[in-house]
Structure formats: C-alpha cells, structure tokens
Motif scaffolding. Structure first.
Motif, PDB file in Angstrom:
ATOM      1  N   ARG A  59       0.610  -1.160  -0.098  1.00 10.52           N
ATOM      2  CA  ARG A  59       0.003   0.014  -0.069  1.00 10.52           C
ATOM      3  C   ARG A  59       0.897   1.314   0.164  1.00 10.52           C
ATOM      4  O   ARG A  59       0.352   2.275  -0.321  1.00 10.52           O
ATOM      5  CB  ARG A  59      -0.782  -0.060   1.222  1.00 10.52           C
ATOM      6  N   GLU A  60       2.101   1.228   0.682  1.00  8.22           N
ATOM      7  CA  GLU A  60       2.723   2.478   0.616  1.00  8.22           C
ATOM      8  C   GLU A  60       3.486   2.699  -0.685  1.00  8.22           C
ATOM      9  O   GLU A  60       3.635   3.780  -1.169  1.00  8.22           O
ATOM     10  CB  GLU A  60       3.891   2.127   1.562  1.00  8.22           C
ATOM     11  N   LEU A  96      -9.083  -3.644   7.654  1.00 10.43           N
ATOM     12  CA  LEU A  96     -10.083  -4.428   8.472  1.00 10.43           C
ATOM     13  C   LEU A  96      -9.768  -5.881   8.458  1.00 10.43           C
ATOM     14  O   LEU A  96      -9.744  -6.509   9.485  1.00 10.43           O
ATOM     15  CB  LEU A  96     -11.700  -4.370   8.023  1.00 10.43           C
ATOM     16  N   LEU A  97      -9.232  -6.360   7.323  1.00  2.00           N
ATOM     17  CA  LEU A  97      -8.840  -7.593   6.868  1.00  2.00           C
ATOM     18  C   LEU A  97      -7.505  -8.096   7.793  1.00  2.00           C
ATOM     19  O   LEU A  97      -7.497  -9.078   8.427  1.00  2.00           O
ATOM     20  CB  LEU A  97      -8.916  -8.256   5.692  1.00  2.00           C
ATOM     21  N   THR A 106     -10.824  -0.088  -1.242  1.00  2.00           N
ATOM     22  CA  THR A 106      -9.821  -1.384  -1.260  1.00  2.00           C
ATOM     23  C   THR A 106      -8.950  -1.337   0.009  1.00  2.00           C
ATOM     24  O   THR A 106      -8.919  -2.425   0.637  1.00  2.00           O
ATOM     25  CB  THR A 106      -9.187  -1.418  -2.575  1.00  2.00           C
ATOM     26  N   SER A 107      -8.424  -0.130  -0.025  1.00  2.00           N
ATOM     27  CA  SER A 107      -7.275  -0.162   1.287  1.00  2.00           C
ATOM     28  C   SER A 107      -8.176  -0.107   2.697  1.00  2.00           C
ATOM     29  O   SER A 107      -7.738  -0.821   3.389  1.00  2.00           O
ATOM     30  CB  SER A 107      -6.604   1.240   1.150  1.00  2.00           C
ATOM     31  N   GLU A 167      -1.206   6.215  -7.039  1.00  2.00           N
ATOM     32  CA  GLU A 167      -2.100   5.492  -7.694  1.00  2.00           C
ATOM     33  C   GLU A 167      -3.387   5.110  -6.631  1.00  2.00           C
ATOM     34  O   GLU A 167      -4.097   4.456  -6.889  1.00  2.00           O
ATOM     35  CB  GLU A 167      -1.537   3.996  -7.936  1.00  2.00           C
ATOM     36  N   ASP A 168      -3.238   5.497  -5.593  1.00  2.00           N
ATOM     37  CA  ASP A 168      -4.212   5.167  -4.312  1.00  2.00           C
ATOM     38  C   ASP A 168      -4.284   6.487  -3.368  1.00  2.00           C
ATOM     39  O   ASP A 168      -3.425   6.989  -3.195  1.00  2.00           O
ATOM     40  CB  ASP A 168      -3.698   3.957  -3.768  1.00  2.00           C
TER      41      ASP A 168
END
Length: 413
Positions: free
Chosen positions: A24-25, A93-94, A87-88, A32-33
């Motif tokens: 994610r970083e 949470l997951l 998505t993130s 892109e996020d």
C-alpha cells in the motif's frame, strides 16, 4: 504470559501487517491510491488485532473492529470529494482480523496475508483482464463451472448405484467438473501462451486427474478447430507423462518394492513420451496458422464434457459386465478390462493382492502392463471417435510406440 510461542505468533501478525503495508505504501508513493493507510498503519493495525485477541479474545477484537470502522467513516466523510476507493479500507479491516487470527492459526493467517498482498499488487493486471481480455461468454462459462463445482457437486449422492453396483453419481459429477476445468485451463493456457506451449502444460497437469478424459477433450477440440491439430496431438501425447508418473506413484505408495520390476518400463515409456511429444511439437520450427483462443470462444463446452463422461461411464459398465462373466480367475484379463476405464485402479487392485500375499511379486508384472494396454486402447478409441483421422494419425502411432517401449522394458530388466 510472555513466552516464545506468544512472541513468535506476534511476529507473524506484525509481518502480515508490514507485508500488506509495504504494498500500500508503494501505491501511495506512485499516487495510484488515495488511501491514508500505509506501512505503519497496517503494521499497527495487525498488532492491535493480535493484542486484542491475546488480552480479551474475540469480544475485544470486535470492539476494535467497530472502532476502526468508525475512524474510516470519519476519514471518508472528511475526504468525500476524492475518489471513493474502499480497497485499502477493507484490506485494513482484514489485516486487523488476520492479526487476531495469528494467535491460534498463524499458518492460515500468513497464507491469507500473502493472498491479500498479491491481490492488491495485481490491481492493474486484474482490471485489464476483466475489462479487456475476459469475454461475456467466458464469464458465463466461469459462473457455470463454479455453480456445478460448488453447488451441484456437494449435493450429489456419494454411493454406488445401477447395474453391477459400479455407478457413483458423485464420481460421475466429479468427472464432468474435471472435464469442464480441463477445458477452462486449456483455454486460458492457449490465451496466455498460445497453443504450442500452453496446451502441453495444461494437458500434463490435467492428465494426473484423468488421462483418458484429457485426450478425449483435446481430440474434440482438434475436430472443432481444425488448424491446431498437431499442437493438440502433441499435448495429448505429453499427457501420457502424467499417466506414467501416476502409475509409478500408485505402486510406490502401496509398497516401494513394487516399483522395481517396472523401473525400466517406466523409464523407457517416459523417455519415448518426451521425445515423441517434443518432435511432434517441433519448437524449433516457426508456428503455422495459430489457433489461439479469441474473445468470442467459450472456455469449455458443457455438452462435450457430458458426452465424454457418458462414454467413459459406458466403458466402466462394459468392464463390469465382462468381469461379472469372466470372474477373477484370470488376473491379467481382469486387469486389461479394468484398465479400459482406469489403469491406476486396476494396478492398485492387483498390487494390493501382492501385498496381501495372494499373489507373488512376479505375478504383478503382466497384469500391470495389461492394465496399461487396456487404458491405451481406450485412449486410442476416444481419440479416433472424438478427433477423427486427422487427430488420430498423430496420436495412435505415439500411443503404440509408448506402450511398445514399456513392454520392451520388461524384456530388458
């Protein structure tokens, strides 16, 4: 209580958070996020889930999850003008849940964390595949396959019925699912690698499930396409590698000593299979008119799977009919008849008689080869009936040479 096990499981939770957080970083760094969560946030969230589970169990994990959801909602409301990417947030949470799971099931938590990271990293590729590569027909075929495999198959009764008590509805349904899956795997392999290299790999893999079904399906595909017969025949020949390997594995599992009489035959059969398959594939030659699947093609044919299943079921019934009238006095004849349907079941039955002391080890050789002979005959008949002469003229000589090499191995031992 702090001990080595607690620390190691906590390290697993931290590793999962850092693994997902690294991915994610990088997305944040490339713009892109729009997610606020990165390496530190995911690592801390995983530790939060682990510590909550360690201190108070599932109740505290639920409270922590609820608090995280409220924080994400506040962040969403504050940045409502940005792209509503979730998505993130779902991944966060997951990761909290996986951190809690690491206390009791670290292996499962690690596997789920790796899968999550792969799915996040393949965002562009998955979007491109769904929007640009996947056709409507392929999507419908995939849904049909999942429906049959996950809904119909578990509800099918698992008991023997019908004449001679040899028909198992669960086995028949499993064969249909297998044929549909083989067709889908072959279709994907052709799309990704072309018919020359994709089909042999998928044929060898599916040959471990059913070599006869794999050849029958490739033969039907050769009749339908008519422009990749040589590549399809090469894949069918190479699928014999799976059958030969499985033959050796069955003997080895029952008793490793039983492999010794067949060692030369197995080695010669595998060598001839590879040489003949490679010569037929001819990777050094420029490919002729390709038969790569295009978007209008389906992933598999349900009717083809059903027809081949009916044919193989008929062979099983015919074998049971002959065995009922021949009796079990002639082991070689029984092995040949059983091999028409499944060579590995036939050789397993004879090998079990040897282990039980009812037969000598020397009495295993001829029945074992007779089972392979019956299975080879079944493959040839399926290739001829499903693929026609254009396909059979490549496969039938190959099957005869492979079987001859294995029989020759008996004389050389």
């Amino acid at each position: 209580m702090l001990d080595t096990l607690t620390v190691s499981h906590g390290a697993v939770a931290l590793g999962i958070g850092m693994l997902v957080g690294l991915e994610r970083e990088r997305k944040k760094g490339r713009n892109e996020d729009h997610a606020a969560a990165g390496l530190r946030t995911f690592a801390i969230t995983a530790l939060l889930g682990y510590v909550s589970m360690l201190l108070a169990g599932a109740m505290l994990v639920g409270v922590a999850s609820l608090g995280l959801v409220l924080m994400l909602c506040m962040h969403y409301r504050k940045h409502a003008d940005k792209d509503p990417e979730v998505t993130s947030e779902i991944a966060l949470l997951l990761v909290l849940t996986l951190g809690a799971l690491s206390l009791d099931e670290p292996e499962l938590a690690t596997a789920a964390g790796v899968v999550l990271t792969v799915l996040l990293a393949l965002q562009r590729e998955l979007h491109h595949f769904v929007l640009q590569q996947l056709s409507e027909q392929e999507l419908r075929d995939g849904l049909m396959l999942l429906t049959v495999a996950l809904v119909v198959l578990p509800l099918t009764p698992d008991r023997f019925l019908g004449p001679y008590n040899v028909l198992n509805p669960r086995t028949i349904c499993t064969l249909v699912v297998l044929l549909m899956t083989v067709g889908a795997v072959g279709h994907v392999a052709m799309r990704l690698m072309g018919p020359r290299y994709g089909l042999p790999l998928s044929a060898i893999a599916s040959g471990f499930a059913s070599g006869s079904a794999t050849i029958a399906l490739l033969a039907h595909e050769a009749r339908r396409q008519e422009v990749a017969v040589r590549a399809l025949a090469a894949a069918a020949v190479l699928s014999n590698l799976a059958s030969i390997t499985q033959f050796a594995l069955v003997l080895f599992i029952i008793d490793p000593r039983l492999v010794r009489p067949f060692a030369t035959s197995i080695g010669l059969g595998a060598l001839v299979t590879v040489v003949y398959g490679v010569l037929l594939l001819a990777p050094w030659r420029a490919p002729s008119g390709g038969a790569a699947a295009h978007q209008g093609d389906g992933a598999f044919s349900l009717w083809t799977a059903l027809i081949i299943t009916i044919a193989l079921t008929g062979i099983v019934l015919f074998s049971a009919f002959l065995l009922e009238h021949l009796g079990h006095g002639g082991v070689s004849i029984a092995a040949f008849v059983s091999g028409l349907g499944d060579a590995h079941a036939a050789i397993a039955s004879v090998a079990s008689l040897v282990v039980a002391g009812r037969l000598e080890m020397v009495d295993l050789v001829v029945p074992g080869m007779m089972a392979l002979t019956g299975n080879t005959l079944s493959k040839c008949l399926l290739a001829l009936s499903n693929g026609g002469l254009r396909f059979a003229r490549y496969l039938l000589p190959a099957q005869a040479i492979i079987l001859g090499a294995m029989w020759l191995g008996l004389l050389m031992r």
